[in-house]
Structures are given as C-alpha cells and as structure tokens.
Scaffold this motif. Structure first.
Motif, PDB file in Angstrom:
ATOM      1  N   LEU A 140      -7.684   3.036   0.810  1.00 20.79           N
ATOM      2  CA  LEU A 140      -7.814   2.354  -0.470  1.00 20.79           C
ATOM      3  C   LEU A 140      -8.277   0.919  -0.254  1.00 20.79           C
ATOM      4  O   LEU A 140      -7.851   0.261   0.691  1.00 20.79           O
ATOM      5  CB  LEU A 140      -6.471   2.330  -1.206  1.00 20.79           C
ATOM      6  CG  LEU A 140      -5.829   3.673  -1.539  1.00 20.79           C
ATOM      7  CD1 LEU A 140      -4.490   3.451  -2.230  1.00 20.79           C
ATOM      8  CD2 LEU A 140      -6.737   4.514  -2.411  1.00 20.79           C
ATOM      9  N   ALA A 141      -9.137   0.459  -1.146  1.00 18.41           N
ATOM     10  CA  ALA A 141      -9.529  -0.950  -1.105  1.00 18.41           C
ATOM     11  C   ALA A 141      -8.291  -1.805  -1.350  1.00 18.41           C
ATOM     12  O   ALA A 141      -7.362  -1.390  -2.045  1.00 18.41           O
ATOM     13  CB  ALA A 141     -10.589  -1.228  -2.166  1.00 18.41           C
ATOM     14  N   ASP A 142      -8.270  -3.010  -0.784  1.00 18.32           N
ATOM     15  CA  ASP A 142      -7.114  -3.884  -0.944  1.00 18.32           C
ATOM     16  C   ASP A 142      -6.803  -4.140  -2.412  1.00 18.32           C
ATOM     17  O   ASP A 142      -5.636  -4.192  -2.813  1.00 18.32           O
ATOM     18  CB  ASP A 142      -7.351  -5.213  -0.227  1.00 18.32           C
ATOM     19  CG  ASP A 142      -7.316  -5.069   1.293  1.00 18.32           C
ATOM     20  OD1 ASP A 142      -6.785  -4.045   1.775  1.00 18.32           O
ATOM     21  OD2 ASP A 142      -7.820  -5.967   1.990  1.00 18.32           O
ATOM     22  N   LEU A 165      -2.064  -0.926  -7.616  1.00 18.82           N
ATOM     23  CA  LEU A 165      -1.073   0.145  -7.641  1.00 18.82           C
ATOM     24  C   LEU A 165       0.321  -0.383  -7.315  1.00 18.82           C
ATOM     25  O   LEU A 165       1.311  -0.013  -7.954  1.00 18.82           O
ATOM     26  CB  LEU A 165      -1.454   1.230  -6.635  1.00 18.82           C
ATOM     27  CG  LEU A 165      -2.281   2.407  -7.128  1.00 18.82           C
ATOM     28  CD1 LEU A 165      -2.596   3.329  -5.968  1.00 18.82           C
ATOM     29  CD2 LEU A 165      -1.564   3.166  -8.221  1.00 18.82           C
ATOM     30  N   SER A 166       0.382  -1.242  -6.315  1.00 19.70           N
ATOM     31  CA  SER A 166       1.666  -1.821  -5.924  1.00 19.70           C
ATOM     32  C   SER A 166       2.283  -2.596  -7.077  1.00 19.70           C
ATOM     33  O   SER A 166       3.476  -2.483  -7.363  1.00 19.70           O
ATOM     34  CB  SER A 166       1.473  -2.722  -4.709  1.00 19.70           C
ATOM     35  OG  SER A 166       2.702  -3.263  -4.290  1.00 19.70           O
ATOM     36  N   ASN A 167       1.470  -3.388  -7.765  1.00 23.88           N
ATOM     37  CA  ASN A 167       1.967  -4.148  -8.914  1.00 23.88           C
ATOM     38  C   ASN A 167       2.408  -3.220 -10.048  1.00 23.88           C
ATOM     39  O   ASN A 167       3.378  -3.498 -10.752  1.00 23.88           O
ATOM     40  CB  ASN A 167       0.901  -5.123  -9.418  1.00 23.88           C
ATOM     41  CG  ASN A 167       0.701  -6.296  -8.473  1.00 23.88           C
ATOM     42  OD1 ASN A 167       1.592  -6.632  -7.698  1.00 23.88           O
ATOM     43  ND2 ASN A 167      -0.468  -6.911  -8.522  1.00 23.88           N
ATOM     44  N   ALA A 168       1.682  -2.125 -10.210  1.00 29.22           N
ATOM     45  CA  ALA A 168       2.008  -1.190 -11.284  1.00 29.22           C
ATOM     46  C   ALA A 168       3.377  -0.555 -11.088  1.00 29.22           C
ATOM     47  O   ALA A 168       4.127  -0.376 -12.044  1.00 29.22           O
ATOM     48  CB  ALA A 168       0.938  -0.104 -11.379  1.00 29.22           C
ATOM     49  N   ILE A 169       3.719  -0.223  -9.850  1.00 32.32           N
ATOM     50  CA  ILE A 169       4.991   0.457  -9.636  1.00 32.32           C
ATOM     51  C   ILE A 169       6.150  -0.523  -9.458  1.00 32.32           C
ATOM     52  O   ILE A 169       7.306  -0.139  -9.556  1.00 32.32           O
ATOM     53  CB  ILE A 169       4.920   1.458  -8.458  1.00 32.32           C
ATOM     54  CG1 ILE A 169       4.555   0.778  -7.146  1.00 32.32           C
ATOM     55  CG2 ILE A 169       3.944   2.568  -8.758  1.00 32.32           C
ATOM     56  CD1 ILE A 169       5.717   0.646  -6.218  1.00 32.32           C
ATOM     57  N   LYS A 170       5.853  -1.799  -9.222  1.00 32.22           N
ATOM     58  CA  LYS A 170       6.922  -2.793  -9.055  1.00 32.22           C
ATOM     59  C   LYS A 170       7.496  -3.276 -10.379  1.00 32.22           C
ATOM     60  O   LYS A 170       8.611  -3.771 -10.427  1.00 32.22           O
ATOM     61  CB  LYS A 170       6.408  -4.001  -8.268  1.00 32.22           C
ATOM     62  CG  LYS A 170       6.319  -3.768  -6.772  1.00 32.22           C
ATOM     63  CD  LYS A 170       5.789  -4.991  -6.068  1.00 32.22           C
ATOM     64  CE  LYS A 170       5.606  -4.700  -4.584  1.00 32.22           C
ATOM     65  NZ  LYS A 170       4.897  -5.796  -3.900  1.00 32.22           N
ATOM     66  N   GLY A 202       4.700   0.987  -2.018  1.00 32.96           N
ATOM     67  CA  GLY A 202       6.090   0.746  -2.391  1.00 32.96           C
ATOM     68  C   GLY A 202       6.872   0.006  -1.342  1.00 32.96           C
ATOM     69  O   GLY A 202       6.318  -0.767  -0.551  1.00 32.96           O
ATOM     70  N   ASP A 203       8.173   0.275  -1.313  1.00 37.01           N
ATOM     71  CA  ASP A 203       9.072  -0.443  -0.399  1.00 37.01           C
ATOM     72  C   ASP A 203       9.608   0.467   0.702  1.00 37.01           C
ATOM     73  O   ASP A 203      10.621   0.187   1.303  1.00 37.01           O
ATOM     74  CB  ASP A 203      10.228  -1.058  -1.185  1.00 37.01           C
ATOM     75  CG  ASP A 203      11.026   0.003  -1.959  1.00 37.01           C
ATOM     76  OD1 ASP A 203      10.711   1.205  -1.826  1.00 37.01           O
ATOM     77  OD2 ASP A 203      11.956  -0.386  -2.695  1.00 37.01           O
ATOM     78  N   ARG A 204       8.911   1.599   0.936  1.00 38.56           N
ATOM     79  CA  ARG A 204       9.264   2.582   1.962  1.00 38.56           C
ATOM     80  C   ARG A 204      10.555   3.355   1.652  1.00 38.56           C
ATOM     81  O   ARG A 204      11.079   4.051   2.507  1.00 38.56           O
ATOM     82  CB  ARG A 204       9.358   1.936   3.353  1.00 38.56           C
ATOM     83  CG  ARG A 204       8.066   1.293   3.804  1.00 38.56           C
ATOM     84  CD  ARG A 204       8.174   0.667   5.194  1.00 38.56           C
ATOM     85  NE  ARG A 204       6.930   0.043   5.567  1.00 38.56           N
ATOM     86  CZ  ARG A 204       5.908   0.667   6.150  1.00 38.56           C
ATOM     87  NH1 ARG A 204       6.013   1.951   6.433  1.00 38.56           N
ATOM     88  NH2 ARG A 204       4.799   0.026   6.449  1.00 38.56           N
ATOM     89  N   CYS A 225       2.192   8.764 -12.595  1.00 40.18           N
ATOM     90  CA  CYS A 225       1.231   8.352 -13.627  1.00 40.18           C
ATOM     91  C   CYS A 225       0.270   7.291 -13.094  1.00 40.18           C
ATOM     92  O   CYS A 225      -0.930   7.323 -13.391  1.00 40.18           O
ATOM     93  CB  CYS A 225       1.975   7.839 -14.856  1.00 40.18           C
ATOM     94  SG  CYS A 225       2.821   9.133 -15.792  1.00 40.18           S
ATOM     95  N   SER A 226       0.778   6.350 -12.305  1.00 41.40           N
ATOM     96  CA  SER A 226      -0.083   5.297 -11.752  1.00 41.40           C
ATOM     97  C   SER A 226      -1.113   5.876 -10.785  1.00 41.40           C
ATOM     98  O   SER A 226      -2.282   5.476 -10.790  1.00 41.40           O
ATOM     99  CB  SER A 226       0.765   4.235 -11.039  1.00 41.40           C
ATOM    100  OG  SER A 226       1.642   3.595 -11.940  1.00 41.40           O
ATOM    101  N   ILE A 227      -0.680   6.832  -9.961  1.00 40.05           N
ATOM    102  CA  ILE A 227      -1.596   7.458  -8.999  1.00 40.05           C
ATOM    103  C   ILE A 227      -2.662   8.273  -9.730  1.00 40.05           C
ATOM    104  O   ILE A 227      -3.854   8.204  -9.396  1.00 40.05           O
ATOM    105  CB  ILE A 227      -0.806   8.326  -7.994  1.00 40.05           C
ATOM    106  CG1 ILE A 227       0.045   7.421  -7.090  1.00 40.05           C
ATOM    107  CG2 ILE A 227      -1.746   9.204  -7.164  1.00 40.05           C
ATOM    108  CD1 ILE A 227       1.142   8.168  -6.342  1.00 40.05           C
TER     109      ILE A 227
END
Length: 203
Positions: free
Chosen positions: A35-37, A43-48, A143-145, A161-163
């Motif tokens: 994935l591009a940065d 995605l990271s922001n969406a799930i946080k 995510g946070d592992r 949903c985000s994915i």
C-alpha cells in the motif's frame, strides 16, 4: 483407560462434534498488498477514530427512515441473532460503520451473511476473524497489532468497512472487483455473485 484419559478423550470428542456442527466461515484469503504510504495512513486514521456508533440525522424524515430500516432489518435477522439487545446493537453499528465508509448498510449485511453467517467469533480456515472475516495481518499494517480486537463488534466492522472502501477506491468504484479483492479472489465470479445475491435480502 484411566478416568483422566477418559475425560480428556470425551472433551476432545465434544469439541470435534461442536466444530463439525458449526457452519464454516466462508472467507477467502485476503491478500497482504503493498500500500502507498498515503493509503496506509488514511486507513490507519479511519480505524483509530474511536467515535461510538451513535447515528445523527439532518432532519426528522432521515431519522424516521433509519428507524424503519432498523425495525425491518431487526425482524429479518431475528432468527440469526435472537437476543434483541445484541441484534439491535449489531444493526446500529453496521448502519453507522457502513455509512461512515460510504457503503450501503444492506450490502455490508449481505457480505457478513456470506463471510461469517453473522457469527461474531467466526474464524476461517485461513485465519480471518469476526463478522467481516478480517485477516489478522491488517492489525500489523494499519492497527496496533492487537489481533484479538478483531472479535470486538465495532472494531471488526470498522476494519471491514474501511478495507472494502479502500478496495472500491482502488477499483474505481467497481463493486464486483472490489468484493473479489476483499475476498482474495479478484476476477472470479463466485464470491461477488454470492454477496450481491445476499444483498437482495437486505434491500
């Protein structure tokens, strides 16, 4: 056979019987893609975002439509999720997370029907988890592992949903290809056709 050995064999047989009786999760093997940065960060922001699934409405008619949807879907899903509180919390969260990701809640319900048959703790043979059968590698990428969090209802739905939203964007809005990518079977018809057919039950 000693009493301890007999109990151990009986326990193992019981577990095997339960496993055989449980319906298999039908998830495919989501692929770990480069994935591009910017995509990874989005995605990271969406799930946080820990916003609870509390719907808000612009006007009374929107609220009335939501209440009608909730009552209709709750009635249809009662056989699968008989507990009223669990079912209503599940539906409210599906609606919230789907709308948050720009997806149709009915389509997400169809996907969950195919992926896990509405089982919160479903695990596929390839290790995908929860309602939307999210592969654990996603917790390392965005995510946070914490892989066990994929059994949390809102976390699982938010990841899923985000994915799917990301795959839709990658496929320029082509739902057929995005669903195939979600399932790890891009270009093959079985999975997208199954989800699209299930979606008809929730329209």
């Amino acid at each position: 056979m000693t009493a301890l050995l007999r109990r151990t064999v009986l326990a193992a047989a019981t577990l095997l019987a339960l496993a055989a009786a449980a319906p298999l999760a039908l998830a495919g093997n989501q692929k770990e893609e480069a994935l591009a940065d910017a995509v990874r960060l989005a995605l990271s922001n969406a799930i946080k975002d820990a916003t609870p699934p509390t719907p808000s409405f612009r006007n009374p008619s929107d609220q009335a439509r939501y209440q009608n949807w909730l009552e209709t879907m709750s009635y249809r899903l009662k056989r699968k999720l008989p507990d009223d509180q669990t079912r209503n919390e599940f539906l409210a969260t599906v609606w919230y997370e789907a709308r948050r990701a720009g997806l149709d809640p009915g389509m997400v319900l169809g996907l969950i029907q195919v992926e896990s048959a509405y089982r919160k703790y479903a695990v596929s043979i390839v290790g995908a988890r929860g309602y939307m059968q999210v592969m654990p590698f996603w917790t390392n990428i965005i995510g946070d592992r914490n892989r066990s969090a994929l059994f949390n209802m809102q976390t699982n739905l938010r990841y899923g949903c985000s994915i799917l939203r990301m795959y839709l964007d990658m496929e320029a809005g082509n739902l057929y290809l995005a669903l195939g990518r979600y399932n790890g079977s891009r270009g093959k018809p079985d999975y997208p056709n199954a989800v699209l057919a299930a979606w008809n039950n929730w329209k």
